[in-house]
Write an enzyme that holds these catalytic residues in place. Structure first.
Site, PDB file in Angstrom:
ATOM      1  N   HIS A   1       0.694  -1.201  -0.188  1.00  0.00           N
ATOM      2  CA  HIS A   1      -0.071   0.607  -0.224  1.00  0.00           C
ATOM      3  C   HIS A   1       0.651   1.371   0.279  1.00  0.00           C
ATOM      4  O   HIS A   1       1.783   1.409   0.093  1.00  0.00           O
ATOM      5  CB  HIS A   1      -1.058   0.019   1.508  1.00  0.00           C
ATOM      6  CG  HIS A   1      -0.299   0.149   2.597  1.00  0.00           C
ATOM      7  ND1 HIS A   1       0.075   0.618   3.305  1.00  0.00           N
ATOM      8  CD2 HIS A   1       0.523  -0.487   3.087  1.00  0.00           C
ATOM      9  CE1 HIS A   1       1.073   0.919   4.228  1.00  0.00           C
ATOM     10  NE2 HIS A   1       0.462  -0.816   4.804  1.00  0.00           N
TER      11      HIS A   1
ATOM     12  N   CYS B   1       3.748  -5.893   5.668  1.00  0.00           N
ATOM     13  CA  CYS B   1       3.570  -4.561   4.353  1.00  0.00           C
ATOM     14  C   CYS B   1       5.084  -4.111   3.490  1.00  0.00           C
ATOM     15  O   CYS B   1       5.878  -3.585   4.202  1.00  0.00           O
ATOM     16  CB  CYS B   1       2.411  -3.007   5.660  1.00  0.00           C
ATOM     17  SG  CYS B   1       1.259  -3.246   6.422  1.00  0.00           S
TER      18      CYS B   1
END
Length: 61
Positions: free
Chosen positions: A4, A20
């Site tokens: 992201h 992440c």
């Protein structure tokens, strides 16, 4: 793993959380237009080029 964008560019490339992958917003926008949902992604730490990694992982012959 989450891939992201982030509004904290200083966190890109660092181990901030468990899994992440943070990217610049502009890079996320470019990928969104080109990569279909469900595309398999290989996350690795390597000095090998993309073509070599793709061959080793069956993405190209």
């Amino acid at each position: 793993y989450g891939i992201h964008g982030t509004n904290q560019p200083s966190s890109i490339g660092k181990y901030i959380s468990n899994g992440c992958v943070r990217m610049h917003k502009s890079d996320v926008e470019r990928l969104y237009e080109k990569v279909p949902i469900g595309t398999k992604v290989l996350i690795t730490l390597s000095n090998e080029d993309f073509k070599t990694l793709a061959k080793k992982n069956g993405a190209i012959k």
